[in-house]
Design a protein around this motif. Structure first.
Motif, PDB file in Angstrom:
ATOM      1  N   ASP A 175      41.940  15.613   2.978  1.00 27.43           N
ATOM      2  CA  ASP A 175      43.175  14.957   2.548  1.00 27.43           C
ATOM      3  C   ASP A 175      44.000  14.597   3.777  1.00 27.43           C
ATOM      4  O   ASP A 175      44.855  15.367   4.221  1.00 27.43           O
ATOM      5  N   PRO A 176      43.772  13.426   4.349  1.00 29.87           N
ATOM      6  CA  PRO A 176      44.480  13.032   5.573  1.00 29.87           C
ATOM      7  C   PRO A 176      45.989  12.901   5.410  1.00 29.87           C
ATOM      8  O   PRO A 176      46.709  12.855   6.409  1.00 29.87           O
ATOM      9  N   THR A 177      46.479  12.830   4.173  1.00 27.10           N
ATOM     10  CA  THR A 177      47.917  12.670   3.944  1.00 27.10           C
ATOM     11  C   THR A 177      48.653  14.003   3.871  1.00 27.10           C
ATOM     12  O   THR A 177      49.892  14.015   3.871  1.00 27.10           O
ATOM     13  N   ALA A 178      47.939  15.104   3.792  1.00 25.58           N
ATOM     14  CA  ALA A 178      48.574  16.417   3.680  1.00 25.58           C
ATOM     15  C   ALA A 178      49.215  16.811   5.007  1.00 25.58           C
ATOM     16  O   ALA A 178      48.790  16.365   6.079  1.00 25.58           O
ATOM     17  N   PRO A 179      50.233  17.679   4.973  1.00 30.14           N
ATOM     18  CA  PRO A 179      50.799  18.183   6.219  1.00 30.14           C
ATOM     19  C   PRO A 179      49.716  18.871   7.060  1.00 30.14           C
ATOM     20  O   PRO A 179      48.790  19.487   6.525  1.00 30.14           O
ATOM     21  N   LEU A 180      49.851  18.769   8.367  1.00 30.99           N
ATOM     22  CA  LEU A 180      48.816  19.282   9.262  1.00 30.99           C
ATOM     23  C   LEU A 180      48.504  20.746   9.003  1.00 30.99           C
ATOM     24  O   LEU A 180      47.330  21.143   9.012  1.00 30.99           O
ATOM     25  N   GLU A 181      49.530  21.558   8.754  1.00 32.49           N
ATOM     26  CA  GLU A 181      49.281  22.989   8.565  1.00 32.49           C
ATOM     27  C   GLU A 181      48.374  23.259   7.369  1.00 32.49           C
ATOM     28  O   GLU A 181      47.530  24.168   7.411  1.00 32.49           O
ATOM     29  N   PHE A 182      48.510  22.468   6.301  1.00 33.60           N
ATOM     30  CA  PHE A 182      47.652  22.676   5.140  1.00 33.60           C
ATOM     31  C   PHE A 182      46.254  22.105   5.364  1.00 33.60           C
ATOM     32  O   PHE A 182      45.273  22.648   4.835  1.00 33.60           O
ATOM     33  N   ARG A 183      46.129  21.062   6.145  1.00 37.38           N
ATOM     34  CA  ARG A 183      44.796  20.570   6.498  1.00 37.38           C
ATOM     35  C   ARG A 183      44.039  21.616   7.317  1.00 37.38           C
ATOM     36  O   ARG A 183      42.838  21.822   7.119  1.00 37.38           O
ATOM     37  N   LEU A 184      44.741  22.270   8.225  1.00 34.01           N
ATOM     38  CA  LEU A 184      44.116  23.342   9.015  1.00 34.01           C
ATOM     39  C   LEU A 184      43.707  24.507   8.122  1.00 34.01           C
ATOM     40  O   LEU A 184      42.630  25.091   8.296  1.00 34.01           O
ATOM     41  N   LEU A 185      44.564  24.848   7.169  1.00 29.23           N
ATOM     42  CA  LEU A 185      44.247  25.936   6.255  1.00 29.23           C
ATOM     43  C   LEU A 185      43.026  25.610   5.408  1.00 29.23           C
ATOM     44  O   LEU A 185      42.122  26.452   5.255  1.00 29.23           O
ATOM     45  N   VAL A 186      42.962  24.409   4.862  1.00 28.79           N
ATOM     46  CA  VAL A 186      41.802  24.013   4.051  1.00 28.79           C
ATOM     47  C   VAL A 186      40.532  24.037   4.904  1.00 28.79           C
ATOM     48  O   VAL A 186      39.456  24.426   4.424  1.00 28.79           O
ATOM     49  N   ALA A 187      40.648  23.664   6.174  1.00 28.50           N
ATOM     50  CA  ALA A 187      39.493  23.721   7.074  1.00 28.50           C
ATOM     51  C   ALA A 187      38.990  25.154   7.228  1.00 28.50           C
ATOM     52  O   ALA A 187      37.767  25.414   7.171  1.00 28.50           O
ATOM     53  N   LEU A 188      39.897  26.103   7.414  1.00 27.96           N
ATOM     54  CA  LEU A 188      39.486  27.504   7.530  1.00 27.96           C
ATOM     55  C   LEU A 188      38.867  28.005   6.226  1.00 27.96           C
ATOM     56  O   LEU A 188      37.868  28.743   6.243  1.00 27.96           O
ATOM     57  N   GLU A 189      39.458  27.631   5.113  1.00 23.28           N
ATOM     58  CA  GLU A 189      38.900  28.048   3.815  1.00 23.28           C
ATOM     59  C   GLU A 189      37.497  27.488   3.631  1.00 23.28           C
ATOM     60  O   GLU A 189      36.609  28.178   3.105  1.00 23.28           O
ATOM     61  N   ALA A 190      37.283  26.247   4.064  1.00 23.80           N
ATOM     62  CA  ALA A 190      35.957  25.645   3.933  1.00 23.80           C
ATOM     63  C   ALA A 190      34.941  26.366   4.809  1.00 23.80           C
ATOM     64  O   ALA A 190      33.792  26.592   4.391  1.00 23.80           O
ATOM     65  N   GLY A 191      35.342  26.737   6.019  1.00 22.38           N
ATOM     66  CA  GLY A 191      34.446  27.504   6.889  1.00 22.38           C
ATOM     67  C   GLY A 191      34.105  28.860   6.299  1.00 22.38           C
ATOM     68  O   GLY A 191      32.944  29.300   6.336  1.00 22.38           O
ATOM     69  N   ARG A 192      35.096  29.509   5.743  1.00 29.67           N
ATOM     70  CA  ARG A 192      34.864  30.794   5.070  1.00 29.67           C
ATOM     71  C   ARG A 192      33.902  30.633   3.901  1.00 29.67           C
ATOM     72  O   ARG A 192      32.935  31.406   3.758  1.00 29.67           O
ATOM     73  N   ASP A 193      34.139  29.630   3.074  1.00 28.68           N
ATOM     74  CA  ASP A 193      33.314  29.435   1.880  1.00 28.68           C
ATOM     75  C   ASP A 193      31.890  29.002   2.221  1.00 28.68           C
ATOM     76  O   ASP A 193      30.975  29.179   1.413  1.00 28.68           O
ATOM     77  N   ALA A 194      31.701  28.455   3.430  1.00 24.52           N
ATOM     78  CA  ALA A 194      30.364  28.053   3.867  1.00 24.52           C
ATOM     79  C   ALA A 194      29.570  29.196   4.477  1.00 24.52           C
ATOM     80  O   ALA A 194      28.433  29.001   4.892  1.00 24.52           O
ATOM     81  N   GLY A 195      30.146  30.374   4.521  1.00 24.99           N
ATOM     82  CA  GLY A 195      29.435  31.540   5.049  1.00 24.99           C
ATOM     83  C   GLY A 195      30.100  32.208   6.226  1.00 24.99           C
ATOM     84  O   GLY A 195      29.799  33.355   6.542  1.00 24.99           O
ATOM     85  N   GLY A 196      30.991  31.471   6.896  1.00 29.56           N
ATOM     86  CA  GLY A 196      31.795  32.064   7.949  1.00 29.56           C
ATOM     87  C   GLY A 196      30.987  32.750   9.034  1.00 29.56           C
ATOM     88  O   GLY A 196      29.991  32.227   9.536  1.00 29.56           O
ATOM     89  N   GLN A 197      31.396  33.964   9.365  1.00 26.51           N
ATOM     90  CA  GLN A 197      30.798  34.731  10.462  1.00 26.51           C
ATOM     91  C   GLN A 197      29.646  35.595   9.946  1.00 26.51           C
ATOM     92  O   GLN A 197      29.746  36.211   8.881  1.00 26.51           O
ATOM     93  N   HIS A 198      28.607  35.664  10.742  1.00 31.48           N
ATOM     94  CA  HIS A 198      27.422  36.402  10.322  1.00 31.48           C
ATOM     95  C   HIS A 198      26.828  37.097  11.539  1.00 31.48           C
ATOM     96  O   HIS A 198      26.283  36.448  12.425  1.00 31.48           O
TER      97      HIS A 198
END
Length: 239
Positions: free
Chosen positions: A135-158
């Motif tokens: 969502d390029p229109t969202a505030p930057l802080e929420f775009r960063l948060l969604v990015a972290l959530e996506a990394g977590r949901d993709a398996g994150g650290q192993h």
């Protein structure tokens, strides 16, 4: 054992970082940011002196690629570092050293770098990038948060014993030279990214209140009055 994203908002020029890791207190290790200049984040086998040095070089007109070359010339252990650099124009460069623990790597896109080490696979950094772009229109802080959530949901650290939970996380955004717009963090929590969302969403309710107290202290309401209004709005379901 960290995954991160550094980015520039194309519409506002704000700069930000989102970061999470199995280690603790990661938010205190994000010194390499300066509004109207750029960002550097070093991770894996961290060398904290890199980041303020890199921002100083950006301020002198070095390109991100030239900054990374300069850091390599000043560090005999450069291959143990993972470094991402972004300047105010949104140009980026990154380095993932051969001494970092697998899987480690980075992705450079328009105005961002997603990167991480000790991950479940390269799909994690791809997911971080996709989350940021969602969502390029969202505030930057929420775009960063969604990015972290996506990394977590993709398996994150192993690691060697399986999945490693995210135990600390932070988001920092700057647009003024003297203080950050957003600086929220979570430390020593078994669900740090989820908790970071709760903290950020709560902070956003207070954000204008805190700013108004500084801009117009004679007219600002007291915090107990503001909190009472928030509580009333929650009961009424208007927030």
């Amino acid at each position: 054992m960290t995954f991160s994203i550094i980015a520039r908002c194309q519409s506002t020029g704000r700069l930000g970082i989102g970061i999470t890791t199995y280690s603790i207190a990661v938010g205190g290790r994000c010194e390499g940011m300066r509004a109207d200049v750029g960002i550097c984040k070093t991770q894996a086998f961290t060398r904290r002196a890199n980041d303020p040095l890199a921002v100083g070089l950006l301020a002198r007109g070095f390109t991100p690629a030239r900054v990374i070359r300069a850091l390599s010339e000043n560090d005999s252990d450069h291959e143990y570092r993972q470094i991402a650099v972004l300047n105010y124009e949104g140009n980026a460069a990154a380095h993932t050293g051969s001494g970092t623990r697998p899987w480690s790597g980075h992705r450079i896109g328009p105005g961002y770098v997603s990167f991480g080490n000790v991950l479940a696979g390269e799909h994690v950094v791809d997911a971080i990038a996709a989350g940021f772009a969602a969502d390029p229109t969202a505030p930057l802080e929420f775009r960063l948060l969604v990015a972290l959530e996506a990394g977590r949901d993709a398996g994150g650290q192993h690691g060697g014993e399986g999945h490693l939970p995210e135990r600390s996380a932070a988001i920092r955004v700057v647009s003024h030279p003297d203080y950050p717009d957003i600086d929220v963090r979570v430390d020593l929590h078994e669900r740090a990214v989820a908790e970071l969302r709760r903290v950020l969403e709560e902070f956003k309710l207070y954000e204008e209140f805190y700013r108004e107290r500084g801009r117009n202290p004679r007219e600002a309401v007291t915090q107990d009055v503001f909190v009472a209004r928030l509580d009333k709005a929650r009961v009424e379901g208007t927030i």
